[in-house]
Motif scaffolding. Structure first.
Motif, short mmCIF file in Angstrom:
data_model
loop_
_atom_site.label_atom_id
_atom_site.label_comp_id
_atom_site.label_asym_id
_atom_site.label_seq_id
_atom_site.Cartn_x
_atom_site.Cartn_y
_atom_site.Cartn_z
N CYS A 253 0.84 -1.20 0.00
CA CYS A 253 0.00 0.00 0.00
C CYS A 253 0.87 1.24 0.00
O CYS A 253 1.70 1.42 0.89
CB CYS A 253 -0.91 0.01 1.22
N GLY A 254 0.66 2.10 -0.95
CA GLY A 254 1.40 3.34 -1.01
C GLY A 254 0.88 4.35 0.01
O GLY A 254 1.62 5.22 0.46
N ASP A 255 -0.38 4.23 0.36
CA ASP A 255 -0.99 5.13 1.34
C ASP A 255 -1.95 4.30 2.17
O ASP A 255 -3.08 4.03 1.76
CB ASP A 255 -1.73 6.27 0.62
N TRP A 256 -1.52 3.89 3.34
CA TRP A 256 -2.35 3.02 4.19
C TRP A 256 -3.55 3.78 4.74
O TRP A 256 -4.61 3.21 4.95
CB TRP A 256 -1.51 2.46 5.33
N SER A 257 -3.41 5.05 4.99
CA SER A 257 -4.54 5.81 5.56
C SER A 257 -5.69 5.94 4.58
O SER A 257 -6.85 6.05 4.98
CB SER A 257 -4.07 7.19 6.00
N ARG A 258 -5.38 5.91 3.30
CA ARG A 258 -6.41 6.06 2.28
C ARG A 258 -6.71 4.76 1.56
O ARG A 258 -7.53 4.73 0.65
CB ARG A 258 -5.99 7.13 1.27
N GLY A 259 -6.03 3.70 1.93
CA GLY A 259 -6.30 2.41 1.30
C GLY A 259 -5.87 2.33 -0.14
O GLY A 259 -6.54 1.68 -0.96
N VAL A 260 -4.77 2.96 -0.47
CA VAL A 260 -4.24 2.89 -1.84
C VAL A 260 -3.25 1.73 -1.87
O VAL A 260 -2.09 1.86 -1.46
CB VAL A 260 -3.56 4.20 -2.25
N CYS A 261 -3.73 0.58 -2.34
CA CYS A 261 -2.96 -0.66 -2.24
C CYS A 261 -2.93 -1.38 -3.59
O CYS A 261 -3.90 -1.33 -4.35
CB CYS A 261 -3.58 -1.59 -1.20
N ALA A 262 -1.83 -2.07 -3.80
CA ALA A 262 -1.68 -2.79 -5.06
C ALA A 262 -2.42 -4.12 -5.05
O ALA A 262 -2.88 -4.60 -6.10
CB ALA A 262 -0.21 -3.01 -5.36
#
Length: 120
Positions: free
Chosen positions: A99-108
């Motif tokens: 995840c590039g941004d765990w707070s926003r849930g931007v995950c591969a």
């Protein structure tokens, strides 16, 4: 590449469940992995994450120390032990990785989700 979540179910308030997230490839043993959840009518939210070696964990403040994330890299599996469950913990729980941004849930990578229902 797959993440397979399991372990959800119906439990009474105050009970416990352990979720598992198995990865299909050993490369997942060397990256940060974690869990999110999405309750009905609400946005998906971060729950917990764990470093590749398991030495560093981060949790959502709202959990109040009731959940514990762990991993077994030999099994390519991450766990979420959930204790003292509350009705507000009812949600679909998703495992994630890279995840590039765990707070926003931007995950591969995402698992398919497992339903947790806590009855009052």
């Amino acid at each position: 590449v797959q993440l397979q979540a399991s372990g959800g179910g119906l439990v009474q308030a105050g009970g416990s469940l352990r979720l598992s997230c198995a990865a299909s490839e050993r490369t997942f043993s060397s990256i940060v992995r974690g869990w999110f959840r999405q309750a009905p009518g609400k946005e998906r939210e971060f729950v917990a994450r764990i470093s590749w070696g398991g030495g560093r964990t981060v949790y959502a403040d709202s959990l109040e120390g009731r959940f514990t994330i762990s991993r077994d890299n030999a099994q390519n599996t991450v766990y979420l032990q959930m204790n003292s469950l509350k009705p507000e913990d009812t949600a679909v729980y998703y495992c994630a990785a890279s995840c590039g941004d765990w707070s926003r849930g931007v995950c591969a990578y995402w698992g398919q989700g497992t339903q947790v229902t806590v009855s009052s």
